[in-house]
Write an enzyme that holds these catalytic residues in place. Sequence first.
Site, PDB file in Angstrom:
ATOM      1  N   ASP A   1       0.851  -1.192   0.000  1.00  0.00           N
ATOM      2  CA  ASP A   1       0.000   0.000   0.000  1.00  0.00           C
ATOM      3  C   ASP A   1       0.883   1.238   0.000  1.00  0.00           C
ATOM      4  O   ASP A   1       1.809   1.338   0.805  1.00  0.00           O
ATOM      5  CB  ASP A   1      -0.874  -0.044   1.271  1.00  0.00           C
ATOM      6  CG  ASP A   1      -1.714   1.200   1.432  1.00  0.00           C
ATOM      7  OD1 ASP A   1      -2.056   1.823   0.409  1.00  0.00           O
ATOM      8  OD2 ASP A   1      -2.026   1.549   2.591  1.00  0.00           O
TER       9      ASP A   1
ATOM     10  N   ASP B   1      -2.000  -1.323  -3.609  1.00  0.00           N
ATOM     11  CA  ASP B   1      -2.384  -0.594  -4.818  1.00  0.00           C
ATOM     12  C   ASP B   1      -1.335  -0.773  -5.923  1.00  0.00           C
ATOM     13  O   ASP B   1      -0.267  -1.339  -5.691  1.00  0.00           O
ATOM     14  CB  ASP B   1      -2.632   0.893  -4.506  1.00  0.00           C
ATOM     15  CG  ASP B   1      -1.540   1.498  -3.626  1.00  0.00           C
ATOM     16  OD1 ASP B   1      -0.355   1.242  -3.911  1.00  0.00           O
ATOM     17  OD2 ASP B   1      -1.865   2.206  -2.652  1.00  0.00           O
TER      18      ASP B   1
ATOM     19  N   HIS C   1      -4.997 -17.770  -3.817  1.00  0.00           N
ATOM     20  CA  HIS C   1      -5.847 -16.933  -2.948  1.00  0.00           C
ATOM     21  C   HIS C   1      -7.072 -17.680  -2.429  1.00  0.00           C
ATOM     22  O   HIS C   1      -7.820 -17.132  -1.628  1.00  0.00           O
ATOM     23  CB  HIS C   1      -6.279 -15.695  -3.737  1.00  0.00           C
ATOM     24  CG  HIS C   1      -7.179 -16.063  -4.883  1.00  0.00           C
ATOM     25  ND1 HIS C   1      -6.720 -16.751  -5.994  1.00  0.00           N
ATOM     26  CD2 HIS C   1      -8.505 -15.896  -5.076  1.00  0.00           C
ATOM     27  CE1 HIS C   1      -7.725 -16.965  -6.814  1.00  0.00           C
ATOM     28  NE2 HIS C   1      -8.825 -16.463  -6.280  1.00  0.00           N
TER      29      HIS C   1
ATOM     30  N   ASP D   1      -7.200 -11.453 -14.659  1.00  0.00           N
ATOM     31  CA  ASP D   1      -8.234 -12.352 -14.153  1.00  0.00           C
ATOM     32  C   ASP D   1      -9.570 -11.957 -14.786  1.00  0.00           C
ATOM     33  O   ASP D   1     -10.077 -10.854 -14.560  1.00  0.00           O
ATOM     34  CB  ASP D   1      -8.300 -12.196 -12.619  1.00  0.00           C
ATOM     35  CG  ASP D   1      -8.651 -13.488 -11.923  1.00  0.00           C
ATOM     36  OD1 ASP D   1      -9.481 -14.229 -12.464  1.00  0.00           O
ATOM     37  OD2 ASP D   1      -8.118 -13.735 -10.822  1.00  0.00           O
TER      38      ASP D   1
ATOM     39  N   ASP E   1      -4.255   3.799   2.786  1.00  0.00           N
ATOM     40  CA  ASP E   1      -5.651   3.423   3.068  1.00  0.00           C
ATOM     41  C   ASP E   1      -5.765   1.983   3.577  1.00  0.00           C
ATOM     42  O   ASP E   1      -6.855   1.487   3.843  1.00  0.00           O
ATOM     43  CB  ASP E   1      -6.551   3.640   1.830  1.00  0.00           C
ATOM     44  CG  ASP E   1      -6.210   2.682   0.682  1.00  0.00           C
ATOM     45  OD1 ASP E   1      -5.223   1.910   0.803  1.00  0.00           O
ATOM     46  OD2 ASP E   1      -6.928   2.699  -0.332  1.00  0.00           O
TER      47      ASP E   1
HETATM   48  C1  GLC Z   1     -12.995 -18.469  -8.250  1.00  0.00           C
HETATM   49  C2  GLC Z   1     -12.046 -17.544  -7.534  1.00  0.00           C
HETATM   50  C3  GLC Z   1     -12.571 -17.284  -6.170  1.00  0.00           C
HETATM   51  C4  GLC Z   1     -13.918 -16.633  -6.282  1.00  0.00           C
HETATM   52  C5  GLC Z   1     -14.871 -17.469  -7.145  1.00  0.00           C
HETATM   53  C6  GLC Z   1     -16.050 -16.664  -7.560  1.00  0.00           C
HETATM   54  O1  GLC Z   1     -13.032 -19.718  -7.681  1.00  0.00           O
HETATM   55  O2  GLC Z   1     -10.760 -18.081  -7.542  1.00  0.00           O
HETATM   56  O3  GLC Z   1     -11.706 -16.485  -5.408  1.00  0.00           O
HETATM   57  O4  GLC Z   1     -14.477 -16.457  -5.010  1.00  0.00           O
HETATM   58  O5  GLC Z   1     -14.251 -17.895  -8.333  1.00  0.00           O
HETATM   59  O6  GLC Z   1     -15.679 -15.731  -8.536  1.00  0.00           O
END
Ligand code: GLC
Length: 587
Positions: free
Chosen positions: A59, A67, A358, A136, A63
């Site tokens: 960051d 970022d 994640h 993504d 905040d």
């Molecule tokens: C995928 C992502 C996840 C998200 C889910 C809904 O599994 O990796 O983090 O919560 O899709 O988009």
Amino acid sequence: MNNNLWVIIAVILFVGCNNHQTKIVKETDTKTENNVTQEQKTWWKEGILYQIYPQSFKDTDGDGFGDFKGVIEKLDYVQSLGITMVWMNPFFDSPLVDNGYDVADYRAIHPRYGTMEDFEAMLDGFHKRDIKFVLDMVVNHSSNEHEWFKQSRSSRDNPYRDYYHWWPAEKGDPPYRYSLFDPEGAWEYDATTNAYYLHTFAKEQPDLNWENPKVRQEVYDIMKFWAEKGVDGFRMDAFQFASKDTTWPEFPKGHEKDFIKWYGMRPKLHEYLNEMYQEVIEKYDVFAVAEGAGSTFKDAHDLVDADRKELQMAYHFESVDMSRKPNSFELSEFKEVFTRWDSAFAKQGWIAIFLSNHDNARLINRFGNTSPEFRTPSTQLLNTFLLSMRGTPYTYYGDEIGMTNIDMPTLEEYVDVDAIGKYKTAVANGEDLQEFMSILNYSSRENGRTPMQWDTSDNAGFTKGKPWKRVNDNYTKINVAIQQDDPNSILNHFRQMTKVRKENPVLIYGDYAIIQKEHPSIYAYTRTLDNEKVLVVLNFSENKSDIKLSEIKKLEATIINNYNTVAVSEGNKITLMPYQAVIFKIN
Ligand code: GLC
């Protein structure tokens, strides 16, 4: 002896034990023994990917959320890892019900991360360092605050009505459909038009209707928008669910853990992916990787078969479906899963190799050993594994320094829609909540989302404000600054390992063969490409272990070793220290 002298000695030992590295010159032939042709070789197969969860990385405006400017500040660090690709989780405009996996505008940046100019500067910074950037794409669903959905829900004859799936209430209740995040199921009643809409995830994440060609064109236009900006790849979020059986068969209760079989890979998925390939992928030097690979090898193959022109890479979940409960790691299962998946892709297709991201707890808690004595070698061992398997390796931020789970024993601290949904389900099912919380504490994906641990300053150097998520208390011991100059650190081993992978194509394209698969504590395998052959030996145990490899003619040189020496005696008997990980050149 003073500290500096120790460091110098350690550097000499470290360099000394790695100075046998053999540089393999890239082949110029067109066809090799294991069927990897020159044409099939691509940057995304040869790449090493680093995943950045942007809100937890760095960051700069105080905040408490990471970022783009923070990432820009850390570009040299990212480059120093030796990785060649970055995948960043969503940063689009969003109400953030699912931390950005609920997109309200696919062409706008959420102000928390900065501006489009900041994005472009960051992308440029990656490219200047020869790092590719993977976006993504969350297009199985949008946010309920996306303009399309606002229009769609406003009236039954709105032109956007068919952008989503609706079930008119006059037909009665829709057949039960399982939702991953919502214990109430996947249909949500909306009074405005007296109808239910579909949401595979949270109710704020309505599923887009891929049957509608207009929806598909919208998505391709969005992808082109980002490809024109220069992104190099797309990670298609939850994409195996995009095609639906719109006869809406009732979901058989009791099969919740098996939901991919019921909802994944419906037939039209291939048609959509092929169209996406023609509309976007083949027009740019980009690749697409899907989250999920169905539930059979056939599914996975069909997705990435180059002749079908769909996806270029897929990732399966079996590698992270293991070890979801404390102390449940089984080396035999680990070996079996990776060996089986490798064999399925031995001659054709390409997969990603990962142990964390994640959506999972930290890799070291699940597959390694967090005790102070073994934290370093066990993380190094896991990174050696990840970077010596066939498939593109994906490393999650923080795993290069051995970040661990955080302790969150009670529900109050959880903010994740998934954790909260699961808790509600556990309550509704009358489960033992104490046991539930202990499993959640160990396996929750929030464990993997804590701020990056840069140094020993306040908040681990992540922010000067209040971090959006508590920093792990162990940041004073586990951080980049401490490991930076220590030649034996997890960080420097990771860097060494990325170098080894890049210098040894056998680790990228070579055939994989497991050795003595029944061995209780050692995972040993070879990789072979033409005349090059390497042996990887990994001791997944906190005790010394040995393995006698009489099937191997000669151990020639150590390519990498997370200890200073390795004991080899008569008949290729290798004795490994706890969590020792060694790669040998052999013949
Ligand atoms: C995928 C992502 C996840 C998200 C889910 C809904 O599994 O990796 O983090 O919560 O899709 O988009």
